[in-house]
Scaffold this active site. Structure first.
Site, PDB file in Angstrom:
ATOM      1  N   ASP A  26       0.791  -1.247   0.000  1.00  0.00           N
ATOM      2  CA  ASP A  26       0.000   0.000   0.000  1.00  0.00           C
ATOM      3  C   ASP A  26       0.818   1.290   0.000  1.00  0.00           C
ATOM      4  O   ASP A  26       0.451   2.263   0.690  1.00  0.00           O
ATOM      5  CB  ASP A  26      -0.962   0.011   1.204  1.00  0.00           C
ATOM      6  CG  ASP A  26      -1.933  -1.142   1.187  1.00  0.00           C
ATOM      7  OD1 ASP A  26      -1.876  -1.967   0.266  1.00  0.00           O
ATOM      8  OD2 ASP A  26      -2.754  -1.232   2.112  1.00  0.00           O
ATOM      9  N   LYS A 131      -6.623  -4.876  -3.161  1.00  0.00           N
ATOM     10  CA  LYS A 131      -7.237  -5.576  -2.018  1.00  0.00           C
ATOM     11  C   LYS A 131      -8.280  -4.694  -1.342  1.00  0.00           C
ATOM     12  O   LYS A 131      -8.020  -3.519  -1.089  1.00  0.00           O
ATOM     13  CB  LYS A 131      -6.158  -6.030  -1.031  1.00  0.00           C
ATOM     14  CG  LYS A 131      -5.338  -4.907  -0.416  1.00  0.00           C
ATOM     15  CD  LYS A 131      -4.243  -5.495   0.464  1.00  0.00           C
ATOM     16  CE  LYS A 131      -3.446  -4.455   1.195  1.00  0.00           C
ATOM     17  NZ  LYS A 131      -4.166  -3.596   2.117  1.00  0.00           N
ATOM     18  N   CYS A 164      -2.003  -2.480   7.744  1.00  0.00           N
ATOM     19  CA  CYS A 164      -1.963  -3.410   6.606  1.00  0.00           C
ATOM     20  C   CYS A 164      -0.712  -4.289   6.587  1.00  0.00           C
ATOM     21  O   CYS A 164      -0.767  -5.437   6.145  1.00  0.00           O
ATOM     22  CB  CYS A 164      -2.128  -2.642   5.303  1.00  0.00           C
ATOM     23  SG  CYS A 164      -3.792  -1.962   5.148  1.00  0.00           S
TER      24      CYS A 164
HETATM   25  C1  C5J Z   1      -3.067   0.567   5.549  1.00  0.00           C
HETATM   26  C2  C5J Z   1      -4.794   1.763   6.691  1.00  0.00           C
HETATM   27  N1  C5J Z   1      -2.572   0.399   4.336  1.00  0.00           N
HETATM   28  N2  C5J Z   1      -3.970   2.213   7.630  1.00  0.00           N
HETATM   29  N3  C5J Z   1      -4.335   1.033   5.636  1.00  0.00           N
HETATM   30  O1  C5J Z   1      -2.403   0.349   6.538  1.00  0.00           O
HETATM   31  O2  C5J Z   1      -5.967   2.017   6.730  1.00  0.00           O
END
Ligand code: C5J
Length: 223
Positions: A26, A131, A164
């Protein structure tokens, strides 16, 4: 492809490069740049910038080794049929998932904000997993790609450490993958959660995996 001995905590770990994938979780504009999902939740997104340089150095090295690199992006279909009400209905109602922001609709697939930051952009042939959840395994083709490539171990980088990255590591650990986490290639909006997230991975004999840093991986590669 050779094996590597990586210095890590709680102990050194030996990996086969051909059986190890590098997973970039991400590293999206929505999390790292102002005006996206991260900021909509009240976070200071500049806190994630420190992970970009180490991720770039690691990517350069592992691409030279011919290792499998997989990127993930959190996000939802434009009709939001894959977005649970329980996830959408959180935070400030004026800046929720699906609403228009400076980088397009927040956390929606295909919008500029949902894409990966230019510094770490995927190269041709590198799988990009979209995802809907926090973990890379839930409702994705991630595991079938790992299986098709004979992957046994993962080097997991990305943001955010305790959300994540952690969710993916926990999912992977339960499925039998060994996870190695270069801490400087991860980041959180809440620095103590980053520190604690790394400590949780390596505690109790490495209950979720191994923690190292990009320099120790590069050194193991002879760089
Ligand atoms: C991730 C989030 N990528 N913090 N998403 O950690 O909402």
């Amino acid at each position: 492809m050779p094996s590597l001995e990586i210095h890590a905590e709680p102990e050194a770990i030996s990996i086969k490069l051909a059986k190890t994938a590098v997973v970039m979780i991400d590293m999206q504009r929505d999390f790292l740049e102002p005006g996206g999902f991260g900021e909509s939740l009240g976070n200071d997104v500049s806190l994630l910038a420190a992970a970009i340089g180490p991720c770039k150095a690691l990517l350069d090295a592992v691409r030279q080794q011919g290792m499998l690199v997989i990127h993930t992006r959190e996000g939802h279909l434009p009709d939001m049929s894959d977005a649970h009400k329980a996830k959408v209905e959180r935070g400030d109602p004026s800046v929720r998932i699906g609403q228009m922001g400076p980088m397009g609709r927040i956390l929606i697939r295909g919008e500029p904000g949902q894409d990966i930051i230019p510094e770490l952009y995927p190269q041709a042939g590198e799988p990009v997993i979209d995802k809907p959840g926090k973990g890379a395994f839930y409702a994705t083709e991630f595991e079938s790609i790992l299986q098709a490539n004979g992957i046994e171990d993962l080097i997991v980088c990305g943001v955010t450490t305790e959300v994540c990255v952690h969710t993916t590591i926990r999912e992977a650990n339960d499925r039998g993958y060994r996870c190695i986490v270069p801490g400087d290639c991860c980041g959180s909006y809440i620095p103590e959660f980053h520190e604690m997230g790394l400590r949780m991975i390596k505690a109790q004999g490495g209950i979720f995996g191994w923690v190292t840093d990009s320099q120790r991986i590069l050194a193991a590669m002879g760089g």
